[in-house]
Structures are given as structure tokens and as C-alpha cells.
Design a protein around this motif. Structure first.
Motif, PDB file in Angstrom:
ATOM      1  N   GLU A  66       0.558  -1.330  -0.226  1.00  0.00           N
ATOM      2  CA  GLU A  66      -0.098   0.301   0.013  1.00  0.00           C
ATOM      3  C   GLU A  66       1.084   0.983  -0.248  1.00  0.00           C
ATOM      4  O   GLU A  66       2.070   1.086   0.488  1.00  0.00           O
ATOM      5  N   PRO A  67       0.752   1.752  -1.073  1.00  0.00           N
ATOM      6  CA  PRO A  67       2.211   2.822  -1.399  1.00  0.00           C
ATOM      7  C   PRO A  67       1.056   4.826  -0.144  1.00  0.00           C
ATOM      8  O   PRO A  67       0.004   4.905  -0.005  1.00  0.00           O
ATOM      9  N   SER A  68       2.718   4.956   0.490  1.00  0.00           N
ATOM     10  CA  SER A  68       2.028   6.258   0.316  1.00  0.00           C
ATOM     11  C   SER A  68       3.585   7.795  -0.312  1.00  0.00           C
ATOM     12  O   SER A  68       4.361   6.785  -0.571  1.00  0.00           O
ATOM     13  N   TYR A  69       2.855   9.063  -0.490  1.00  0.00           N
ATOM     14  CA  TYR A  69       4.220   9.438  -1.167  1.00  0.00           C
ATOM     15  C   TYR A  69       4.764  10.733  -0.068  1.00  0.00           C
ATOM     16  O   TYR A  69       3.455  10.889   0.026  1.00  0.00           O
ATOM     17  N   VAL A  70       5.481  11.093  -0.502  1.00  0.00           N
ATOM     18  CA  VAL A  70       6.605  13.006  -0.160  1.00  0.00           C
ATOM     19  C   VAL A  70       7.173  12.833  -1.061  1.00  0.00           C
ATOM     20  O   VAL A  70       7.902  12.200  -1.294  1.00  0.00           O
ATOM     21  N   ARG A  71       6.859  13.927  -1.227  1.00  0.00           N
ATOM     22  CA  ARG A  71       7.124  14.382  -3.175  1.00  0.00           C
ATOM     23  C   ARG A  71       7.588  15.679  -2.305  1.00  0.00           C
ATOM     24  O   ARG A  71       7.479  17.106  -1.138  1.00  0.00           O
ATOM     25  N   CYS A  72       8.679  15.673  -2.735  1.00  0.00           N
ATOM     26  CA  CYS A  72      10.063  16.731  -1.762  1.00  0.00           C
ATOM     27  C   CYS A  72      10.531  17.915  -3.234  1.00  0.00           C
ATOM     28  O   CYS A  72      11.025  17.952  -4.332  1.00  0.00           O
ATOM     29  N   ILE A  73      10.499  18.822  -2.762  1.00  0.00           N
ATOM     30  CA  ILE A  73       9.877  20.303  -3.913  1.00  0.00           C
ATOM     31  C   ILE A  73      11.446  20.774  -3.393  1.00  0.00           C
ATOM     32  O   ILE A  73      11.425  21.113  -1.996  1.00  0.00           O
ATOM     33  N   LYS A  74      11.880  21.391  -4.290  1.00  0.00           N
ATOM     34  CA  LYS A  74      13.393  21.880  -4.154  1.00  0.00           C
ATOM     35  C   LYS A  74      12.875  23.762  -4.690  1.00  0.00           C
ATOM     36  O   LYS A  74      12.243  23.386  -5.510  1.00  0.00           O
ATOM     37  N   PRO A  75      13.599  24.404  -3.759  1.00  0.00           N
ATOM     38  CA  PRO A  75      12.875  26.017  -3.641  1.00  0.00           C
ATOM     39  C   PRO A  75      13.599  26.443  -4.435  1.00  0.00           C
ATOM     40  O   PRO A  75      12.930  27.598  -4.965  1.00  0.00           O
ATOM     41  N   ASN A  76      15.125  26.150  -4.438  1.00  0.00           N
ATOM     42  CA  ASN A  76      15.514  27.293  -5.420  1.00  0.00           C
ATOM     43  C   ASN A  76      17.728  26.117  -5.722  1.00  0.00           C
ATOM     44  O   ASN A  76      17.114  24.825  -5.199  1.00  0.00           O
ATOM     45  N   ASP A  77      17.867  26.856  -6.659  1.00  0.00           N
ATOM     46  CA  ASP A  77      19.020  26.318  -7.196  1.00  0.00           C
ATOM     47  C   ASP A  77      20.456  26.586  -6.285  1.00  0.00           C
ATOM     48  O   ASP A  77      20.928  26.391  -7.018  1.00  0.00           O
ATOM     49  N   PHE A  78      19.798  27.038  -5.485  1.00  0.00           N
ATOM     50  CA  PHE A  78      21.170  27.640  -4.706  1.00  0.00           C
ATOM     51  C   PHE A  78      22.070  27.368  -3.332  1.00  0.00           C
ATOM     52  O   PHE A  78      22.364  27.663  -2.953  1.00  0.00           O
ATOM     53  N   LYS A  79      20.667  26.079  -3.242  1.00  0.00           N
ATOM     54  CA  LYS A  79      21.093  25.289  -1.888  1.00  0.00           C
ATOM     55  C   LYS A  79      21.290  26.654  -0.802  1.00  0.00           C
ATOM     56  O   LYS A  79      22.113  26.593  -0.224  1.00  0.00           O
TER      57      LYS A  79
END
Length: 936
Positions: A488-501
Motif C-alpha cells: 500500500e503506497p504513500s508518497y512524500v513529494r520533495c519540492i526544491k525551493p531554489n537552485d542555490f542550496k
């Protein structure tokens, strides 16, 4: 997982640097904090948590997009018991980016472990590995010109990694072997080759090779030969061919990559051993997928191709399980539904893994095709076969404007997340992933315990060509999809806020792009319009049937009818649910939560009822068990007692029979009939004697004996008397013996002769009858003035002396020394008489009960005053002492007549008559005799 005992999985996805690894850490920490606590569970929790820094050290690296980027895929199955506590785990790893060991781009670093070892190891360990504390000295570490990272503390991370090793059961020997391998890889990068005139390569400086051979325990000459030559087998014959400089560098790098890759696989296996569950009972699984994210770098090579393909497969799984399958399910179940459009990336997955025409398939064909194949020929083949695919572009197939953005050695794929241009340089070599046989043979000869397992000699005899790296990765992904689809799957979607770390910086353009290509908006629309919960009627009815009296405890009708009755009893609003063909659909989570809360409350009532029933059943079962056990014990005990009683009676009858037969034949010679009787008689008589033995010498009693034991009884009596006498004699001291000798002497002198003797027997004689005053007088006057120094006082007593003129009584002290008899006054110890023992001729005493005695003295040449007429209360003792000290026992006489004659002063004869009268009186009688009045 706990309520429905179903296996679940958590899929964490997102771009590189979006926070997937951190999210997986948070999940592990949550599991550790929220589960029950026990000694075994704490062990598993600690190892689950400590596996992360260990795998990060060997599998993560700094990239331009992420300072702690996972360069491998990880799927962890965590095993839970029925209480929800973690009891074990298992990790699967996917496609380690081993090319990073030998090369990394500008601004990037190699794997963390290399820098941690150089910066954090103790001087002793560095000396053992012959490593200097400067990463710039090692070719494999300095290529990106970024050995220092502000966000990482290599020294601290090294000690955290070592602690994780100890928690995960890495022994001291294992740790030394791991660090030796890591150190040998560093030294391997510093091995340099030079060209000979004929083009053959040779190692210029052999110091690094010597260090490597020492660290790995591999013979140096074998390692040198493997780095400079390769063995070619043709027509059944093996020949060695020298390598060129380019080939030697390739072999060196291939060895470094192969050694590190197999070391990483061994570390994962070691962690799995420490996480393995000790329980045999069935466990539920929670899968946790933390895998590399979609990646676009400056130059995208084979590794980025595989990583992005993996993300395409995960996106396809997401689409299958959410957007596609869910909408199809509504239509299949007859639920009114308006379709939501979405992008299905299956076309891209087929482009990569399809058969017979797919990029991986074509790459494998080019790797296996005989002839002169290169990366460019592979690109040409792609252009010929799939050049017209809408998601594929290359320089030859692109239009004029697009060609300017695609080089001749590149191709472009239009992924779900955007367009990525791949450079084919190195595709064939990385896909082949070949390690020369000579290098494998060298590694199989090492004494390093890890490498000897990673390079088994059995591998050398396997003639089958191994699968290419692309095929292996594709097969691994297919297996992973099967595993994920089963849970049974659950999802965690990680969103990257910027390209500069950078923290706190939110780039709306980048976030919008990620939300779009991840299909989150479409998924949200499906979720909003769809139903939050759906379960087959059988499952829903089985779980919640206890909430309705009509369905509890068993519903005999169709499951759909039972569910309809149940939801009507629970008062569901018609807009809150739908009844499909095989499933119940609930729209809002709050409805399901309310139902679940009611079920949890109902559990307490059910548990009480179950407990009551079970307790009654258990008590009844226990009672029956106890009753049965009691009856069994009684029967066995009664049988045992009956057997014992029978044996006892049988034995008693035999004993009585023997006793009677023995009594009948008791007077005969010993035979079988009387042997036991005789033995018993002897034993009984001996026991009787033991209980009635005489206690003293004077006790003459003795138990009577049977006729057969008369002789033995007589001998035993004598032995007993001897023993008593011996014991008595051992107790007799010399002082007591001398006293007894005196008593014996008194017996011989007076027994049967003098009436006072009987009363004196019970009292022991003493050496002095004087009081304390007289004793002091004698010690002060008599010893110094009267007796000579050689004499020793033997006896002293108070006596009454009757003088020779009228027999007037005088109190005197009689002192017997070893030479003389002294009579002195009791006032001042003045000498009155001194008689040597040799002048005493007789000691006379009457047989009556008086204390009178007469000491007759032989006249000496100076003349003697006359005999001594004395009286004493202790007459028996005095006479006996005088007789023994003066050795005059033979002159003692006891006169039985009524008168005693004696010599008076001047040699005249005198007579003493004994008549009744007052005691201690003496007077002249009618006949001229003197008499003493004696009490008889």
C-alpha cells in the motif's frame, strides 16, 4: 499497517537536493520515537538509525546541486511485529555511481568517506595506511577543486561513521579491512604510467603499488603485472599482452571502481546481517524508498541517463497507482466520474527499456557487436532506429535551429520533468563495466578478508559474460516496481525551493515547474473529485460489522447487502459514500475517521465480552485439567501405595518365616534355616549390650546372653571392664594417685579394726589441716627457726597432747617432715617435741570411736621423755600420714582390749582404760589407771 495488517511503502521522490535523504531520516526517527520500548527493539532502532550515516559516508557525495547527494538508490524494508515495534530490516541498493571514484566534475567531490578518512582518522591509523592529512595529494580527491565544504565537518562525520560501524556489529578486524581498502583506492589513483619506446606502459614510481600490496595483502609482482598487462585467450591458448598507457589508466580506474563498488555492496550486506530479525513469527513490512532524484548537470553521461530513467519509472508507478488506475477503477465500478487529463510517461519508459528497440537494448547490442564499435556508432544506431520518436532528438535528426543546441556526440530525451541532453562519451565502457581478468585474479589473491569475499575465485571460472550495467539496472528497477506494487503506497513529494542550496529562498518559477511535471495538480483534482477511501465489501464488512447488531457477529447474506445495512445504521449521508459493483467508496476522510473511532470504542466492549467468554472457557478447561490430573495422580499414588504395602507384607512374611525356622533350628549348626535367626540374635544382643553397658568400674552389672553367645559375652565383658579401667586410669593424675595410695594404706591399717574408719572413707586426705593463721606462723617461724633447711614439710595438723603428769590436755601443732615428727605450740610455734622416725617403735590406737592414739618412742642415749599420748579429730588420716611418711606401717596397731599399756616418763609403765564418760576427759581411776571417755 497495524489496523489492517497490510504491508505498506513510502515513496520519497523529488529532484536532487530537494531533501529526500533528510525526509527518510525523519521517518526513521519517527518510527524509533513512536514505537514501543524494549531491549530487543532498542537494538533494532539504534541500528536502523545508525545505518544512515554509515551509508551516507560511503554512498553520498557533494555535487553542484547538493552538498550531501545520494549517489546510489536505497530501498529499505523495515519489519514490524504485531505491536508496531521494529524488529528487523533489509536494505536493497541500486546503481552506485562508481565512476565518481575516479572522476568528478568541477566543484564536486568524491564520496565522503575519502575526505573523512583523510581529515578525521587518528595519526596511528593514517600512519598504518600511509596516508597524509592533505586531500590535495591524491589524484582521485582533487579533480573538482572542492576538497573543503563549509556545510560538512569531515572530522566529526568520520567519528560518527565509526560509531555507526560499532553499532552495526562491524568488528575491529572488519573496520581495519574497510579502511585498508579505502586507503588502497586513494593510493591507486596516484599510480602513474609512462610509455616505453614500443608504446608499452610501465609504472614509473612503484611506491604506491608497494603500499597497495601491503594494505590489501596482495603480492606486489602479481599486482604490477595485472596493471601493466592483460591476458588474451585465443584458440584455447592464453597469452599476455602489454597495455598502452591509455589502456593501463583505464585498467587502473576500472580496478578502483570495481573494488569500491564491491566494498559498498559488502557494507550493505553487513548492515543487513545486523538488522536481520530474530523472530520467526510473521511480520508486517514498511518499505522506505530513498533514491536519487531527477538530475540535469553540465555534462550528462551514462549515470544521469540511468538516474533519470529510474525517476521515469517511479513517475510511471505514481501515475499508475493514482491518476490512471484510480480513474479506471471509478469507471469499472460504475461510479459517476468526469475524466481528468494527465501526461502518461509510459511512452518515455518504453523508449528507454523497450524490446527489441529501446535505448538500453541498442546499447547492449552495440557493446556485444563484434568489430570496431564506439560511442559514435552507438549514437548513429540510435539515430537510425528511434530517430523519429517524438521524445528523442539527435544532431542528425534535428532541424537547423535545434542542431545548434545539440553536439554531434549528444542526444536529447524529452523526459516528464523536461529535456535532458546526454553526451554519449563513455556510454559503451560504462555499460560494459568490464574488469580485466588479471586484475580479478590479483584481487582474489589478497589476504584482506573483505576483498577475498568480494572477488571469489569461483568467479574466474565462470565463462558466461555478465549482464551489462544498463541491463542489471533495468532488471533491478523491474524487481523494485514489483515490490512497490505489492504494498500500500504513500508518497512524500520533495519540492526544491531554489537552485542555490540556500535556505529561505523560494523561487516560484522552479517550484511551479516541479509541481507541473510531477503531476501534482492533476493528482489533486483526482483526489478532490474522487473518494478518499475504497475497500472491497468483504474487507469493510469484516472490519466494521461489530458496529451494527444486524451484521454482528455473522452476516449470512451478500457482502454488499451487509455493507448497505451497516452504512445505513451508521447514518452515512448519501453524498458521503457510493456503492460500487465490488467496493464501497467513502468521499471524506472525516467519515472514515468517525467510523474508525466508533470501531475503537466498540473494541473495548468486544474485548470485555471476549475476555469473559475466554476466562470462563479457560477456567473450565483448567478445572477439567486439574480434575483429570488429580484423578491420574490418585490412581498412580494408590497403585504405588498398594505395591509398597504388598512388598512390605511379603517381606514381613518372609522375615517371620525365617525367624520361626531359625528359632526351631537355633541349637543346630549354622545352616540356611537358622542363619538369619543367628545373625538377628547376635545383632539384637549386641544392640542390647550397647544400650546397657556399665558406666563405671564399680558397676558390675552385665546383660544376660543367649547360650550361643556365652563365650562372646564373657570376652566382651572383660574387654569392657578393661576399657573402663583404662579410661579411669587415664583420668588419674599423680596427685590423685598419691591420695588414693593413702586411702589404700588407711584401708589396710583400719578396715574392720576401728569403728571410725567407715566414716573416713568418703573424705580424701589432705596435706594440711591448719587454718590460715597457723600456716603463716609455720612459714615464718617453724621453717626458719625450728626445722633444718634440708627438711620438707609433708603434713601438718592440730592435735591434743596429754602430758605425762596427770594427763592434762595441751593444744599442739603436729608437723611431719620427711625426717622428724614435730610438736610445737599453737601460739608461737615453740618446739616441744622432735622425734626422728627411726626412734618410733609403735603407733597404738583403740578399736573404738575415739581419736586417741599413742606414739611409742625408743629411748635414745640422751634419754627420752616418754611416749606421746595424742588425740585428733582426723585420727585415721594422722596415723596413715605418719605411717607412710615415717615408713612405720608395720608398727601400727589397733588394740581391741579395753586398755592400752604404754611407757610413761622415766620408763614407768602405764595403762589407759576405756570406759563411758564425758568426751575429752581423762582422770585417774580407782585402780590407779587413767581412763579416757570415748563415744562408741
Amino acid at each position: 499497517m497495524r489496523s489492517e495488517t497490510r504491508d505498506v511503502c513510502v515513496l520519497i521522490s523529488g529532484e536532487s537536493g530537494a531533501g529526500k535523504t533528510e525526509a527518510s531520516k525523519k521517518i526513521l526517527h519517527y518510527i524509533a520515537a513512536s514505537s514501543v520500548h524494549s531491549k530487543d527493539l532498542e537494538r533494532v532502532k539504534e541500528r536502523l538509525l545508525q545505518s544512515t550515516p554509515l551509508l551516507e559516508a560511503f554512498g553520498n557525495a557533494k555535487t553542484n546541486r547538493n552538498d550531501n547527494s545520494s549517489r546510489f538508490g536505497k530501498y529499505m524494508d523495515i519489519q514490524f511485529d504485531f505491536k508496531g515495534g521494529p524488529v528487523g530490516g533489509h536494505i536493497l541498493n541500486y546503481l552506485l555511481e562508481k565512476s565518481r571514484v575516479v572522476h568528478h566534475s568541477e566543484g564536486e567531490r568524491n564520496f565522503h568517506i575519502f575526505y573523512q578518512l583523510v581529515q578525521g582518522a587518528t595519526p596511528m591509523l593514517l600512519s598504518k595506511l600511509k596516508i597524509q592529512k592533505d586531500p590535495e595529494l591524491y589524484h582521485y580527491l582533487k579533480q573538482g577543486n572542492s576538497t573543503k565544504v563549509d556545510s560538512l565537518n569531515d572530522h566529526k562525520d568520520f567519528h560518527a561513521m565509526k560509531e555507526a560501524m560499532e553499532v552495526c556489529d562491524f568488528s575491529k578486524q572488519d573496520q581495519d579491512a574497510v579502511f585498508s581498502i579505502v586507503g588502497s583506492v586513494l593510493h591507486l589513483g596516484n599510480v602513474k604510467f609512462e610509455d616505453k619506446k614500443d608504446g608499452e606502459a610501465y609504472i614509473g614510481d612503484k611506491d604506491p603499488v608497494e603500499i597497495i600490496s601491503q594494505l590489501l595483502g596482495c603480492p606486489e609482482e602479481i599486482l604490477v603485472s595485472a596493471l601493466q598487462n592483460k591476458t588474451i585467450e585465443a584458440m584455447g591458448e592464453k597469452m599476455k599482452s602489454s597495455l598502452t598507457k591509455e589502456q593501463a589508466l583505464y585498467a587502473r580506474d576500472a580496478l578502483a571502481k570495481g573494488v569500491y563498488d564491491r566494498l559498498f555492496t559488502w557494507i550493505v550486506q553487513k548492515i543487513n546481517e545486523s538488522l536481520s530479525s530474530r523472530r520467526r513469527s510473521k511480520c508486517n513490512l514498511m518499505g522506505l524508498l530513498d533514491i536519487y532524484g531527477f538530475e540535469i548537470v553540465g555534462v550528462n553521461s551514462f549515470e544521469q541517463f540511468c538516474i533519470n530513467f529510474c525517476n521515469e519509472k517511479l513517475q510511471q508507478l505514481f501515475i499508475e497507482l493514482t491518476l490512471k488506475s484510480e480513474q479506471e477503477e471509478y469507471q469499472r465500478e460504475g461510479i459517476e466520474w468526469e475524466p481528468v487529463e494527465y501526461f502518461n510517461n509510459k511512452i518515455i519508459c518504453d523508449l528507454v527499456e523497450g524490446k527489441p528497440i529501446g535505448i538500453i537494448t541498442l546499447l547492449d547490442e552495440e557493446c556485444l557487436r563484434p568489430g570496431d564499435t564506439t560511442d559514435i556508432t552507438f549514437l548513429d544506431k540510435l539515430s537510425e532506429t528511434i530517430g523519429t520518436h517524438p521524445h528523442f532528438l539527435c544532431h542528425a535528426r534535428a532541424d537547423n535551429s535545434t542542431r545548434k543546441t545539440i553536439a554531434r556526440d549528444e542526444f536529447r530525451l524529452i523526459h516528464y520533468a523536461g529535456e535532458v541532453t546526454y553526451n554519449v562519451k563513455g556510454f559503451l565502457d560504462k555499460n560494459n563495466d568490464l574488469l580485466f581478468r588479471d586484475l580479478k585474479e590479483a584481487m582474489s589473491e589478497t589476504t584482506n578478508p573483505i576483498l577475498s569475499k568480494c572477488f571469489p575465485k569461483s568467479e574466474l571460472y565462470n565463462k558466461k559474460r555478465p549482464d551489462t550495467a544498463g541491463t542489471q539496472f533495468k532488471n533491478s528497477l523491474s524487481q523494485l516496481m514489483v515490490i512497490l506494487m505489492s504494498k500500500e503506497p504513500s508518497y512524500v513529494r520533495c519540492i526544491k525551493p531554489n537552485d542555490f542550496k540556500m535556505r529561505g529562498v523560494f523561487d516560484e518559477r522552479i517550484v511551479h515547474h516541479q509541481v507541473k511535471y510531477l503531476g501534482l495538480m492533476e493528482n489533486l483534482r483526482v483526489r478532490r473529485a474522487g473518494f478518499a477511501y475504497r475497500r472491497p465489501y468483504e474487507v469493510f464488512l469484516k472490519r466494521y460489522k461489530c458496529l451494527c447488531p444486524e451484521t454482528w457477529p455473522h452476516y449470512r447474506g451478500a457482502p454488499k447487502d451487509g455493507v448497505e445495512i451497516l452504512v445505513r445504521h451508521l447514518d452515512y449521508d448519501p453524498e458521503e459514500f457510493r456503492l460500487g459493483k465490488t467496493k464501497l467508496f467513502i468521499r471524506f476522510p472525516r467519515v472514515l475517521f468517525a467510523t474508525e473511532d466508533a470501531f475503537q470504542h466498540r473494541k473495548h466492549d468486544l474485548a470485555t465480552a471476549v475476555q469473559a467468554q475466554y476466562r470462563g472457557f479457560a477456567q473450565k478447561k483448567k478445572y477439567k485439567t486439574l480434575k483429570f490430573s488429580t484423578i491420574m495422580l490418585q490412581s498412580y499414588w494408590r497403585r504405588y501405595k498398594a505395591k509398597k504395602l504388598m512388598e512390605k507384607r511379603k517381606h514381613a512374611a518372609q522375615v517371620i518365616r525365617k525367624f520361626i525356622n531359625g528359632y526351631i533350628h537355633r541349637k543346630e549348626e549354622e545352616c540356611d534355616e537358622n542363619r538369619e535367626f543367628i545373625r538377628f540374635t547376635k545383632h539384637n544382643y549386641l544392640y542390647k549390650i550397647q544400650q546397657n553397658l556399665p558406666k563405671t568400674v564399680l558397676d558390675k552389672s552385665w546383660p544376660s546372653a543367649p547360650s550361643m553367645l556365652q563365650e562372646a559375652s564373657s570376652l566382651l565383658r572383660k574387654l569392657c571392664m578393661k576399657n573402663l579401667i583404662l579410661k579411669y586410669m587415664k583420668k588419674v593424675t599423680p596427685e590423685f594417685k598419691s591420695k588414693m595410695d593413702e586411702k589404700v594404706e588407711a584401708e589396710s591399717l583400719f578396715k574392720g579394726k576401728k569403728s571410725l574408719y567407715g566414716d573416713s572413707v568418703k573424705n580424701m586426705f589432705v596435706d594440711s589441716r591448719l587454718d590460715e593463721q597457723h600456716e603463716k606462723l609455720i612459714s615464718s617461724v617453724f621453717d626458719s627457726k625450728v626445722k633444718s633447711m634440708e627438711e620438707k614439710v609433708k603434713y601438718s595438723s592440730v592435735v591434743t597432747k596429754f602430758d605425762r603428769h596427770g594427763y592434762k590436755p595441751r593444744k599442739r601443732l603436729m608437723i611431719l617432715t620427711d625426717q622428724h615428727l614435730y610438736l610445737v605450740t599453737d601460739k608461737d610455734c615453740a618446739l616441744k617435741d622432735k622425734i626422728p622416725y627411726d626412734q618410733i617403735t609403735g603407733i597404738l590406737s583403740s578399736c573404738h570411736g575415739d581419736g586417741l592414739f599413742i606414739v611409742t618412742v625408743k629411748p635414745d642415749e640422751n634419754g627420752v621423755k616418754g611416749d606421746l599420748i595424742l588425740r585428733s579429730e582426723e585420727v585415721i588420716e594422722v596415723i596413715t600420714k605418719l605411717a607412710m611418711i615415717g615408713k612405720k606401717s608395720d608398727v601400727v596397731q589397733v588394740i581391741s582390749d579395753h586398755s592400752i599399756s604404754h611407757g610413761l616418763s622415766g620408763g614407768k609403765a602405764g595403762t589407759i582404760d576405756f570406759v563411758k564418760g564425758p568426751v575429752d576427759s581423762m582422770k585417774k581411776g580407782k585402780n590407779g589407771h587413767f581412763c579416757v571417755i570415748v563415744a562408741h
